[in-house]
Design an enzyme around this catalytic site. Structure first.
Site, PDB file in Angstrom:
ATOM      1  N   LEU A  34      27.858 -17.707  92.921  1.00 51.89           N
ATOM      2  CA  LEU A  34      26.665 -17.600  93.636  1.00 51.89           C
ATOM      3  C   LEU A  34      26.965 -17.783  95.332  1.00 51.89           C
ATOM      4  O   LEU A  34      27.795 -18.052  95.755  1.00 51.89           O
ATOM      5  CB  LEU A  34      25.829 -18.891  93.334  1.00 51.89           C
ATOM      6  N   HIS A  35      26.096 -16.948  95.864  1.00 53.28           N
ATOM      7  CA  HIS A  35      26.064 -16.705  97.490  1.00 53.28           C
ATOM      8  C   HIS A  35      24.573 -17.030  98.136  1.00 53.28           C
ATOM      9  O   HIS A  35      23.645 -17.330  97.124  1.00 53.28           O
ATOM     10  CB  HIS A  35      26.640 -15.324  97.888  1.00 53.28           C
ATOM     11  N   HIS A  38      21.500 -15.702  95.985  1.00 58.63           N
ATOM     12  CA  HIS A  38      21.269 -16.693  95.095  1.00 58.63           C
ATOM     13  C   HIS A  38      20.186 -17.809  95.434  1.00 58.63           C
ATOM     14  O   HIS A  38      19.382 -18.141  94.824  1.00 58.63           O
ATOM     15  CB  HIS A  38      22.182 -17.051  94.027  1.00 58.63           C
ATOM     16  N   GLN A  62      26.989  -6.142  79.420  1.00 60.12           N
ATOM     17  CA  GLN A  62      26.328  -5.264  80.447  1.00 60.12           C
ATOM     18  C   GLN A  62      27.648  -4.531  81.352  1.00 60.12           C
ATOM     19  O   GLN A  62      27.409  -3.758  82.077  1.00 60.12           O
ATOM     20  CB  GLN A  62      25.289  -5.968  81.290  1.00 60.12           C
ATOM     21  N   GLY A 148      16.693 -10.576  92.658  1.00 58.79           N
ATOM     22  CA  GLY A 148      17.016  -9.952  93.916  1.00 58.79           C
ATOM     23  C   GLY A 148      16.704  -8.523  94.277  1.00 58.79           C
ATOM     24  O   GLY A 148      16.851  -7.689  93.223  1.00 58.79           O
ATOM     25  N   GLN A 149      16.237  -8.066  95.383  1.00 64.11           N
ATOM     26  CA  GLN A 149      15.607  -6.705  95.438  1.00 64.11           C
ATOM     27  C   GLN A 149      17.168  -5.752  95.582  1.00 64.11           C
ATOM     28  O   GLN A 149      16.977  -4.546  95.368  1.00 64.11           O
ATOM     29  CB  GLN A 149      15.055  -6.372  96.760  1.00 64.11           C
ATOM     30  N   ASP A 151      19.330  -5.326  93.253  1.00 62.84           N
ATOM     31  CA  ASP A 151      19.450  -4.641  92.310  1.00 62.84           C
ATOM     32  C   ASP A 151      18.031  -4.059  91.865  1.00 62.84           C
ATOM     33  O   ASP A 151      17.393  -4.686  90.902  1.00 62.84           O
ATOM     34  CB  ASP A 151      19.932  -5.819  91.096  1.00 62.84           C
ATOM     35  N   LEU A 185      24.434  -9.132 100.338  1.00 58.17           N
ATOM     36  CA  LEU A 185      25.199 -10.043  99.767  1.00 58.17           C
ATOM     37  C   LEU A 185      25.369  -9.652  98.373  1.00 58.17           C
ATOM     38  O   LEU A 185      24.241  -9.230  97.640  1.00 58.17           O
ATOM     39  CB  LEU A 185      24.639 -11.460 100.069  1.00 58.17           C
ATOM     40  N   ARG A 188      30.355  -9.034  94.216  1.00 57.11           N
ATOM     41  CA  ARG A 188      31.427  -8.443  94.304  1.00 57.11           C
ATOM     42  C   ARG A 188      31.928  -8.168  95.798  1.00 57.11           C
ATOM     43  O   ARG A 188      33.180  -7.767  95.855  1.00 57.11           O
ATOM     44  CB  ARG A 188      30.899  -6.942  93.640  1.00 57.11           C
TER      45      ARG A 188
HETATM   46  O1  PAF Z   1      21.661  -9.616  88.047  1.00 55.66           O
HETATM   47  C1  PAF Z   1      22.580 -10.385  87.491  1.00 55.66           C
HETATM   48  O2  PAF Z   1      23.305 -11.194  88.032  1.00 55.66           O
HETATM   49  C2  PAF Z   1      22.631 -10.230  85.991  1.00 55.66           C
HETATM   50  O3  PAF Z   1      22.203  -8.646  85.750  1.00 55.66           O
HETATM   51  C3  PAF Z   1      21.524 -10.662  85.216  1.00 55.66           C
HETATM   52  C4  PAF Z   1      20.030 -10.368  85.636  1.00 55.66           C
HETATM   53  C5  PAF Z   1      21.817 -12.436  85.664  1.00 55.66           C
HETATM   54  C6  PAF Z   1      21.656 -10.587  83.627  1.00 55.66           C
HETATM   55  O4  PAF Z   1      22.882 -10.692  83.257  1.00 55.66           O
END
Ligand code: PAF
Length: 304
Positions: A34-35, A38, A62, A148-149, A151, A185, A188
């Protein structure tokens, strides 16, 4: 200290208790590491709900076979400390076996908007996201879920799934939190060496260049693309994609002029310590005043 649950049934019992007590539930799904981005999601959730739950689960479904599942940063204690400092009430942190027992056989799949942008380069990625998010949403039974936007495509895919399957949780998209130089942020970012981190500043610069022209009244995609690409070229970068798409339907590519709300989305690999770090970012090109402010903020960070 938030209550930490690793088992589904214990987490479900906790959620039932919140429901019995008529607490509104805010849910922040994460993969940990987390950063401040989040933290912003958790902050918004705690301000809008009586009970905020955060999930930490690095979802193998994923990640593609050549992607970074094994080395994805895992920083559990720091994550719980941050969650506590933001005032959330509970953490759900299951193992892979707890989430996907041996006979697990279901996949949730959204078509169309999952086949463009990141979906075109990461086959199966969004099926993994929608499957885990639907499962997590069914466990959390939240009133609101915060994403978050950064993504942006993920948010649109999840909104589509929720709409099509009539899920009762509302999806709230929270603006991207950026570093001083505009870099979005991301968990990765910690893969970036010092040198790679400098180069990564080209990504917000390329978005800011297009945003600047757009705010000056330029709507022509060729000109906006050129301005954006020039910033990447200065650092010797070639994007995996740099595309303008219709916000309300990402399957539609905007390739002449901007006439409706459009997103400029970028994916860019940055070489770092012998491997490639994939960064994504986006801006919404729209003249409403809140969006204008966020574009101006990005421009001043990227070009200061
Ligand atoms: O954005 C993320 O961190 C992931 O894709 C999520 C939404 C937690 C699903 O694993």
């Amino acid at each position: 200290m938030p209550q930490v649950f690793t088992r589904r049934h214990e987490f479900l019992n906790y959620i039932k208790e919140q429901k019995r007590n008529r607490n509104s539930i805010g849910f922040v799904p994460t993969m940990g590491a987390l950063h401040a981005g989040h933290a912003q999601l958790i902050k918004q959730s705690t301000s809008e709900n009586n009970c905020t739950v955060v999930s930490i689960f690095v979802n193998p479904k994923q990640f593609g076979p050549t992607e970074d599942f094994a080395k994805y940063p895992r920083t559990f204690q720091n994550d719980v400390d941050l969650i506590e400092s933001m005032g959330a009430q509970a953490v759900f942190s299951p193992t892979v076996e707890e989430m996907y027992p041996p006979l697990f056989a279901t996949q949730v799949s959204v078509t169309g908007i999952t086949e463009v942008l990141c979906g075109a380069y990461r086959p199966g990625h969004f099926n993994g996201v929608t499957t885990v998010v639907m499962l997590l949403m069914n466990l959390a039974q939240a009133d609101k879920m915060y994403l978050g936007q950064k993504d942006f495509q993920q948010v649109q895919v999840i909104k589509k799934m929720v709409q099509d399957l009539v899920h009762s949780t509302s999806i709230i998209m929270v603006p991207t939190i950026r570093e001083q130089d505009g870099l979005a942020l991301s968990s990765r970012n910690r893969y970036l060496s010092e040198e790679a981190r400098q180069i990564a500043s080209a990504v917000p610069k390329s978005l800011a260049a297009a945003a600047k022209l757009f705010l000056q009244g330029e709507n022509n995609i060729a000109k906006l693309t050129k301005a954006s690409q020039q910033e990447l070229s200065k650092f010797g970068l070639e994007p995996q994609y740099l595309e303008f798409r219709k916000v309300s339907d990402l399957t539609i590519k905007i390739d002449t002029n901007i006439q409706e709300e459009t997103v400029l989305a970028i994916a860019q690999f940055i070489e770092s310590n012998g491997s490639k770090v994939r960064l994504i970012d986006n801006v919404i090109l729209d003249n409403n005043s809140t969006n204008k402010q966020s574009l101006e903020d990005l421009i001043s960070r990227a070009f200061s």
